[in-house]
Write a protein that holds these residues in place. Structure first.
Motif, PDB file in Angstrom:
ATOM      1  N   GLY A  32       0.900  -1.194  -0.095  1.00  0.00           N
ATOM      2  CA  GLY A  32       0.161   0.014  -0.097  1.00  0.00           C
ATOM      3  C   GLY A  32       0.798   1.311  -0.025  1.00  0.00           C
ATOM      4  O   GLY A  32       2.009   1.005  -0.357  1.00  0.00           O
ATOM      5  N   SER A  33       0.228   2.397   0.303  1.00  0.00           N
ATOM      6  CA  SER A  33       1.010   3.741   0.404  1.00  0.00           C
ATOM      7  C   SER A  33       0.994   4.405  -0.921  1.00  0.00           C
ATOM      8  O   SER A  33       1.067   3.783  -1.895  1.00  0.00           O
ATOM      9  N   TYR A  34       1.000   5.643  -0.811  1.00  0.00           N
ATOM     10  CA  TYR A  34       1.457   6.608  -2.048  1.00  0.00           C
ATOM     11  C   TYR A  34       2.916   6.681  -2.108  1.00  0.00           C
ATOM     12  O   TYR A  34       3.288   6.668  -1.095  1.00  0.00           O
ATOM     13  N   TRP A  35       3.132   6.778  -3.321  1.00  0.00           N
ATOM     14  CA  TRP A  35       4.670   7.280  -3.485  1.00  0.00           C
ATOM     15  C   TRP A  35       4.664   8.447  -4.569  1.00  0.00           C
ATOM     16  O   TRP A  35       4.304   8.566  -5.294  1.00  0.00           O
ATOM     17  N   GLY A  36       5.854   9.144  -4.052  1.00  0.00           N
ATOM     18  CA  GLY A  36       5.910  10.403  -4.854  1.00  0.00           C
ATOM     19  C   GLY A  36       7.308  10.740  -5.511  1.00  0.00           C
ATOM     20  O   GLY A  36       8.351  10.090  -5.056  1.00  0.00           O
ATOM     21  N   TRP A  37       7.367  11.734  -6.465  1.00  0.00           N
ATOM     22  CA  TRP A  37       8.396  12.327  -6.925  1.00  0.00           C
ATOM     23  C   TRP A  37       8.282  13.517  -6.689  1.00  0.00           C
ATOM     24  O   TRP A  37       7.336  14.448  -6.895  1.00  0.00           O
ATOM     25  N   ILE A  38       9.415  14.411  -5.971  1.00  0.00           N
ATOM     26  CA  ILE A  38       9.491  15.782  -5.939  1.00  0.00           C
ATOM     27  C   ILE A  38      10.847  16.349  -6.464  1.00  0.00           C
ATOM     28  O   ILE A  38      11.814  15.445  -6.581  1.00  0.00           O
ATOM     29  N   ARG A  39      11.008  17.498  -6.946  1.00  0.00           N
ATOM     30  CA  ARG A  39      12.247  18.021  -7.417  1.00  0.00           C
ATOM     31  C   ARG A  39      12.498  19.344  -6.929  1.00  0.00           C
ATOM     32  O   ARG A  39      11.730  19.906  -6.279  1.00  0.00           O
ATOM     33  N   GLN A  40      13.974  19.781  -7.032  1.00  0.00           N
ATOM     34  CA  GLN A  40      14.340  21.052  -6.529  1.00  0.00           C
ATOM     35  C   GLN A  40      15.320  21.543  -7.246  1.00  0.00           C
ATOM     36  O   GLN A  40      16.552  21.033  -7.301  1.00  0.00           O
ATOM     37  N   PRO A  41      15.215  22.472  -8.287  1.00  0.00           N
ATOM     38  CA  PRO A  41      16.188  23.076  -8.933  1.00  0.00           C
ATOM     39  C   PRO A  41      17.290  23.697  -8.028  1.00  0.00           C
ATOM     40  O   PRO A  41      16.987  24.039  -7.098  1.00  0.00           O
ATOM     41  N   PRO A  42      18.318  23.765  -8.405  1.00  0.00           N
ATOM     42  CA  PRO A  42      19.692  24.122  -7.633  1.00  0.00           C
ATOM     43  C   PRO A  42      19.479  25.682  -6.927  1.00  0.00           C
ATOM     44  O   PRO A  42      18.958  26.474  -7.763  1.00  0.00           O
ATOM     45  N   GLY A  43      19.511  25.751  -5.818  1.00  0.00           N
ATOM     46  CA  GLY A  43      19.299  26.914  -5.006  1.00  0.00           C
ATOM     47  C   GLY A  43      17.654  27.450  -5.001  1.00  0.00           C
ATOM     48  O   GLY A  43      17.605  28.388  -4.582  1.00  0.00           O
ATOM     49  N   PRO A  99       5.577   9.723   1.205  1.00  0.00           N
ATOM     50  CA  PRO A  99       4.887  10.917   1.962  1.00  0.00           C
ATOM     51  C   PRO A  99       3.881  10.223   3.060  1.00  0.00           C
ATOM     52  O   PRO A  99       3.324   9.562   2.734  1.00  0.00           O
ATOM     53  N   ALA A 100       3.981  10.729   4.316  1.00  0.00           N
ATOM     54  CA  ALA A 100       3.317  10.515   5.426  1.00  0.00           C
ATOM     55  C   ALA A 100       1.906  11.281   5.562  1.00  0.00           C
ATOM     56  O   ALA A 100       0.909  10.780   6.046  1.00  0.00           O
ATOM     57  N   TYR A 101       1.753  12.179   4.703  1.00  0.00           N
ATOM     58  CA  TYR A 101       0.747  13.220   4.802  1.00  0.00           C
ATOM     59  C   TYR A 101       0.493  13.379   6.434  1.00  0.00           C
ATOM     60  O   TYR A 101       1.075  13.904   7.038  1.00  0.00           O
ATOM     61  N   SER A 102      -1.001  13.121   6.597  1.00  0.00           N
ATOM     62  CA  SER A 102      -1.466  13.733   8.012  1.00  0.00           C
ATOM     63  C   SER A 102      -1.360  12.495   8.812  1.00  0.00           C
ATOM     64  O   SER A 102      -1.652  12.490  10.182  1.00  0.00           O
ATOM     65  N   SER A 103      -0.542  11.360   8.514  1.00  0.00           N
ATOM     66  CA  SER A 103      -0.214  10.176   9.403  1.00  0.00           C
ATOM     67  C   SER A 103       0.772  10.541  10.131  1.00  0.00           C
ATOM     68  O   SER A 103       1.856  11.278   9.875  1.00  0.00           O
ATOM     69  N   SER A 104       1.012   9.898  11.606  1.00  0.00           N
ATOM     70  CA  SER A 104       2.087  10.120  12.456  1.00  0.00           C
ATOM     71  C   SER A 104       3.139   9.262  12.114  1.00  0.00           C
ATOM     72  O   SER A 104       4.254   9.148  12.677  1.00  0.00           O
TER      73      SER A 104
ATOM     74  N   ASP B  32      -4.536  20.341   7.032  1.00  0.00           N
ATOM     75  CA  ASP B  32      -3.678  19.481   5.774  1.00  0.00           C
ATOM     76  C   ASP B  32      -2.263  20.203   5.580  1.00  0.00           C
ATOM     77  O   ASP B  32      -2.181  20.450   4.593  1.00  0.00           O
ATOM     78  N   LEU B  33      -1.640  20.382   6.685  1.00  0.00           N
ATOM     79  CA  LEU B  33      -0.013  21.048   6.398  1.00  0.00           C
ATOM     80  C   LEU B  33       0.880  20.260   7.316  1.00  0.00           C
ATOM     81  O   LEU B  33       0.543  20.063   8.621  1.00  0.00           O
ATOM     82  N   LEU B  89       4.327  22.557   3.561  1.00  0.00           N
ATOM     83  CA  LEU B  89       3.588  21.593   2.574  1.00  0.00           C
ATOM     84  C   LEU B  89       2.148  21.185   2.819  1.00  0.00           C
ATOM     85  O   LEU B  89       1.797  20.764   3.979  1.00  0.00           O
ATOM     86  N   GLN B  90       1.458  21.946   2.090  1.00  0.00           N
ATOM     87  CA  GLN B  90      -0.247  21.609   2.073  1.00  0.00           C
ATOM     88  C   GLN B  90      -0.468  20.123   1.248  1.00  0.00           C
ATOM     89  O   GLN B  90       0.091  20.100   0.102  1.00  0.00           O
ATOM     90  N   TYR B  91      -1.185  19.527   2.045  1.00  0.00           N
ATOM     91  CA  TYR B  91      -1.676  18.120   1.073  1.00  0.00           C
ATOM     92  C   TYR B  91      -3.156  18.037   1.104  1.00  0.00           C
ATOM     93  O   TYR B  91      -3.606  16.919   1.081  1.00  0.00           O
ATOM     94  N   ASN B  92      -3.680  19.188   1.006  1.00  0.00           N
ATOM     95  CA  ASN B  92      -5.270  19.117   0.942  1.00  0.00           C
ATOM     96  C   ASN B  92      -5.520  18.424  -0.333  1.00  0.00           C
ATOM     97  O   ASN B  92      -6.710  17.638  -0.256  1.00  0.00           O
ATOM     98  N   ASN B  93      -4.857  18.755  -1.386  1.00  0.00           N
ATOM     99  CA  ASN B  93      -5.420  17.931  -2.549  1.00  0.00           C
ATOM    100  C   ASN B  93      -4.484  16.659  -2.655  1.00  0.00           C
ATOM    101  O   ASN B  93      -3.800  16.359  -3.806  1.00  0.00           O
ATOM    102  N   TYR B  94      -4.335  15.878  -1.413  1.00  0.00           N
ATOM    103  CA  TYR B  94      -3.833  14.572  -1.504  1.00  0.00           C
ATOM    104  C   TYR B  94      -4.295  13.730  -2.536  1.00  0.00           C
ATOM    105  O   TYR B  94      -5.473  13.744  -3.087  1.00  0.00           O
ATOM    106  N   PRO B  95      -3.413  12.921  -3.167  1.00  0.00           N
ATOM    107  CA  PRO B  95      -2.079  12.712  -2.894  1.00  0.00           C
ATOM    108  C   PRO B  95      -0.774  13.626  -3.377  1.00  0.00           C
ATOM    109  O   PRO B  95       0.279  13.291  -3.278  1.00  0.00           O
ATOM    110  N   LEU B  96      -1.303  14.921  -3.826  1.00  0.00           N
ATOM    111  CA  LEU B  96      -0.362  15.866  -4.335  1.00  0.00           C
ATOM    112  C   LEU B  96      -0.179  16.672  -3.410  1.00  0.00           C
ATOM    113  O   LEU B  96      -1.018  16.864  -2.044  1.00  0.00           O
ATOM    114  N   GLY B  97       0.624  17.679  -3.331  1.00  0.00           N
ATOM    115  CA  GLY B  97       0.887  18.674  -2.381  1.00  0.00           C
ATOM    116  C   GLY B  97       1.586  19.918  -3.136  1.00  0.00           C
ATOM    117  O   GLY B  97       2.149  19.819  -4.035  1.00  0.00           O
ATOM    118  N   THR B  98       1.686  20.866  -2.181  1.00  0.00           N
ATOM    119  CA  THR B  98       2.351  22.324  -2.594  1.00  0.00           C
ATOM    120  C   THR B  98       3.222  22.758  -1.656  1.00  0.00           C
ATOM    121  O   THR B  98       2.555  22.801  -0.546  1.00  0.00           O
TER     122      THR B  98
END
Lengths: 119, 108
Positions: A32-43, A99-104, B32-33, B89-98
């Motif tokens: 289960g779980s969601y899996w994500g990709w996030i990016r960060q341009p230099p600086g 990401p864990a979102y609202s989970s602990s 959702d933050l 990070l907001q995730y109100n539009n879960y499973p995406l975030g901003t």
């Protein structure tokens, strides 16, 4: 302990396709779980690219949706990112994450991999 | 799309100072933050989830508050290891975030 590791070319030519894979250990993607990709341009700041559920259902950032595909291979315990028609603006450190979102529960990220778009 | 406006973009503070960082959402996002800390060359680390809940293992000098559109991260007594960049990070539009634009906390 859940670990994520990004892999793929560090240099991609303009107009070509960026391809990255995230290998997951310590947790079965099929569980289960969601899996994500996030990016960060230099600086610069962080940008969410998209997310995928273990079933293969995908969600994309609207600003990138036309150029992105995220897929999952549960047999290999991996998920992948493909970004098409890249430009220099796509140069960034790319992170995969659970990401864990609202989970602990713990929030897991890979170390990140720098992809440079240049000829 | 939900936009997150984070302020300030940078601040200078001394060890022991109380530091406050704010994020404002373009529309209501309930609670959702999350708040993240990022050090150079490292992946972001989550400090706070669901606006006000401290992630396990994070020092109690970090706290979060807010709901709806206004959120705050407070460091009650800044320590040397806290100099870093912080993102909401907001995730109100879960499973995406901003993410917010980030706040760089520097040594005065």
């Amino acid at each position: 302990q859940v670990q994520l590791q990004e892999s793929g070319p560090g240099l991609v030519k303009p107009s070509e396709t960026l391809s990255l894979t995230c290998s997951v250990s310590g947790y079965s993607i099929s569980s289960g779980s969601y899996w994500g990709w996030i990016r960060q341009p230099p600086g610069k700041g962080l940008e969410w690219i998209g997310s995928i559920y273990h079933t293969g259902v995908t969600y994309y950032n609207p600003s990138l949706k036309s150029r992105v595909t995220i897929s999952v291979d549960t047999s290999m315990n991996q998920f992948s990112l493909r970004l098409y028609s890249v430009t220099a603006a796509d140069t960034a450190v790319y992170y995969c994450a659970r990401p864990a979102y609202s989970s602990s529960a713990a929030d897991y990220w890979g170390h990140g991999t720098l992809v440079t778009v240049s000829s | 799309d939900i936009q997150m406006t984070q302020s300030p973009s940078s601040l200078s503070a001394s060890v022991g100072d109380r530091v406050t960082i704010t994020c404002r959402a373009s529309q209501g996002i309930r609670n959702d933050l999350g708040w993240y800390q990022q050090k150079p060359g490292k992946a972001p680390k989550r400090l706070i989830y669901a606006a006000s809940n401290l992630q396990s293992g994070v020092p109690s000098r970090f706290s979060g508050s807010g709901s709806g559109t206004e959120f705050t991260l407070t460091i009650s007594s800044l320590q040397p290891e806290d100099f870093a960049t912080y993102y909401c990070l907001q995730y109100n539009n879960y499973p995406l975030g901003t993410f917010g634009q980030g706040t760089k906390v520097e040594i005065k």
